[in-house]
Design a protein around this motif. Sequence first.
Motif, mmCIF file in Angstrom:
data_model
loop_
_atom_site.group_PDB
_atom_site.id
_atom_site.type_symbol
_atom_site.label_atom_id
_atom_site.label_comp_id
_atom_site.label_asym_id
_atom_site.label_seq_id
_atom_site.Cartn_x
_atom_site.Cartn_y
_atom_site.Cartn_z
ATOM 1 N N ARG A 139 0.832 -1.212 0.000
ATOM 2 C CA ARG A 139 0.000 0.000 0.000
ATOM 3 C C ARG A 139 0.864 1.258 0.000
ATOM 4 O O ARG A 139 0.580 2.216 -0.725
ATOM 5 C CB ARG A 139 -0.957 0.009 1.203
ATOM 6 N N ARG A 140 1.951 1.241 0.795
ATOM 7 C CA ARG A 140 2.843 2.402 0.832
ATOM 8 C C ARG A 140 3.533 2.591 -0.517
ATOM 9 O O ARG A 140 3.677 3.711 -1.008
ATOM 10 C CB ARG A 140 3.891 2.246 1.949
ATOM 11 N N ALA A 141 3.941 1.491 -1.138
ATOM 12 C CA ALA A 141 4.592 1.566 -2.456
ATOM 13 C C ALA A 141 3.613 2.111 -3.489
ATOM 14 O O ALA A 141 3.977 2.968 -4.314
ATOM 15 C CB ALA A 141 5.110 0.192 -2.875
ATOM 16 N N ALA A 142 2.373 1.642 -3.462
ATOM 17 C CA ALA A 142 1.367 2.125 -4.414
ATOM 18 C C ALA A 142 1.094 3.613 -4.202
ATOM 19 O O ALA A 142 0.951 4.367 -5.170
ATOM 20 C CB ALA A 142 0.076 1.317 -4.264
ATOM 21 N N GLU A 143 1.073 4.026 -2.942
ATOM 22 C CA GLU A 143 0.862 5.444 -2.640
ATOM 23 C C GLU A 143 2.006 6.282 -3.223
ATOM 24 O O GLU A 143 1.781 7.351 -3.793
ATOM 25 C CB GLU A 143 0.781 5.627 -1.125
ATOM 26 N N TRP A 144 3.239 5.799 -3.078
ATOM 27 C CA TRP A 144 4.385 6.519 -3.638
ATOM 28 C C TRP A 144 4.275 6.605 -5.169
ATOM 29 O O TRP A 144 4.495 7.659 -5.751
ATOM 30 C CB TRP A 144 5.706 5.852 -3.244
ATOM 31 N N ILE A 145 3.909 5.501 -5.802
ATOM 32 C CA ILE A 145 3.779 5.508 -7.266
ATOM 33 C C ILE A 145 2.728 6.529 -7.691
ATOM 34 O O ILE A 145 2.941 7.294 -8.630
ATOM 35 C CB ILE A 145 3.424 4.096 -7.800
ATOM 36 N N GLU A 164 -0.570 -3.125 -5.188
ATOM 37 C CA GLU A 164 -1.477 -3.360 -4.054
ATOM 38 C C GLU A 164 -2.139 -4.727 -4.136
ATOM 39 O O GLU A 164 -2.227 -5.438 -3.137
ATOM 40 C CB GLU A 164 -2.555 -2.284 -3.998
ATOM 41 N N ALA A 165 -2.604 -5.086 -5.324
ATOM 42 C CA ALA A 165 -3.288 -6.378 -5.491
ATOM 43 C C ALA A 165 -2.349 -7.537 -5.190
ATOM 44 O O ALA A 165 -2.731 -8.496 -4.510
ATOM 45 C CB ALA A 165 -3.841 -6.499 -6.907
ATOM 46 N N ALA A 166 -1.119 -7.447 -5.682
ATOM 47 C CA ALA A 166 -0.163 -8.532 -5.470
ATOM 48 C C ALA A 166 0.146 -8.713 -3.992
ATOM 49 O O ALA A 166 0.119 -9.836 -3.469
ATOM 50 C CB ALA A 166 1.119 -8.271 -6.255
ATOM 51 N N THR A 167 0.448 -7.622 -3.307
ATOM 52 C CA THR A 167 0.846 -7.749 -1.902
ATOM 53 C C THR A 167 -0.341 -8.072 -0.994
ATOM 54 O O THR A 167 -0.160 -8.702 0.043
ATOM 55 C CB THR A 167 1.574 -6.482 -1.416
ATOM 56 N N ALA A 168 -1.542 -7.670 -1.387
ATOM 57 C CA ALA A 168 -2.724 -7.972 -0.574
ATOM 58 C C ALA A 168 -3.214 -9.401 -0.773
ATOM 59 O O ALA A 168 -3.901 -9.949 0.090
ATOM 60 C CB ALA A 168 -3.848 -6.995 -0.900
ATOM 61 N N LEU A 172 10.758 -6.338 -6.562
ATOM 62 C CA LEU A 172 10.576 -6.761 -5.174
ATOM 63 C C LEU A 172 9.216 -7.418 -4.951
ATOM 64 O O LEU A 172 9.130 -8.463 -4.300
ATOM 65 C CB LEU A 172 10.748 -5.573 -4.231
ATOM 66 N N VAL A 173 8.174 -6.833 -5.498
ATOM 67 C CA VAL A 173 6.836 -7.409 -5.315
ATOM 68 C C VAL A 173 6.765 -8.782 -5.989
ATOM 69 O O VAL A 173 6.256 -9.750 -5.412
ATOM 70 C CB VAL A 173 5.745 -6.453 -5.836
ATOM 71 N N THR A 174 7.306 -8.872 -7.191
ATOM 72 C CA THR A 174 7.350 -10.165 -7.880
ATOM 73 C C THR A 174 8.204 -11.158 -7.098
ATOM 74 O O THR A 174 7.856 -12.335 -6.985
ATOM 75 C CB THR A 174 7.908 -9.978 -9.305
ATOM 76 N N GLY A 175 9.311 -10.680 -6.561
ATOM 77 C CA GLY A 175 10.219 -11.539 -5.790
ATOM 78 C C GLY A 175 9.593 -12.066 -4.509
ATOM 79 O O GLY A 175 9.806 -13.219 -4.139
#
Length: 178
Positions: A34-40, A65-69, A127-130
Amino acid sequence: MTIAYLPGPPDDVPPYEPWAGEPEVLAEAAAAGRRAAEWIRSLPAPPTPRPVGTWIAGALPDAVEAATASLDPAQCDRMGPDGRLIEGTAGVDAGTTSTLAIVPCVLSDADWLTPDQHLRLMAVASLVTGIARLLADDPGTAILHGLVARMCATLDHATRPDHPGLATQFEHTVRHER
């Protein structure tokens, strides 16, 4: 040629049991996403509307967001009934994975963003993919040994608020080293 398949899992496979600390690790991954998506979403828009600008402001942060959630260690690599390996997804659907995979290709059209922002966007996608791949390959190790937590810390670092002075200092250093 004869192909012999190993027997698959028995029909009475026990239900999935979460790893110690799994809920906390997954909650932290979702929060980091969520924090990464907010930054993007906070990145500057292009000077004139462009499809890639719309994609970076919408589809990309939505995918992060979808991936990490949706991370789910129960969806890990496993053996199918026919003895073939079924590659796990860790809960991340193919469309989301595809969105994250094209980030390096799309960024060449995002010429209004700085090289630092390009690099950080690639880091986010990687990172999210990893994180998903770690959970699919070996969820126990990824959770119990803090691998997901470390990747979330790196994700937070990559998506820290922009500091214009830092980019200027880097560019100044690069120019003087030439």
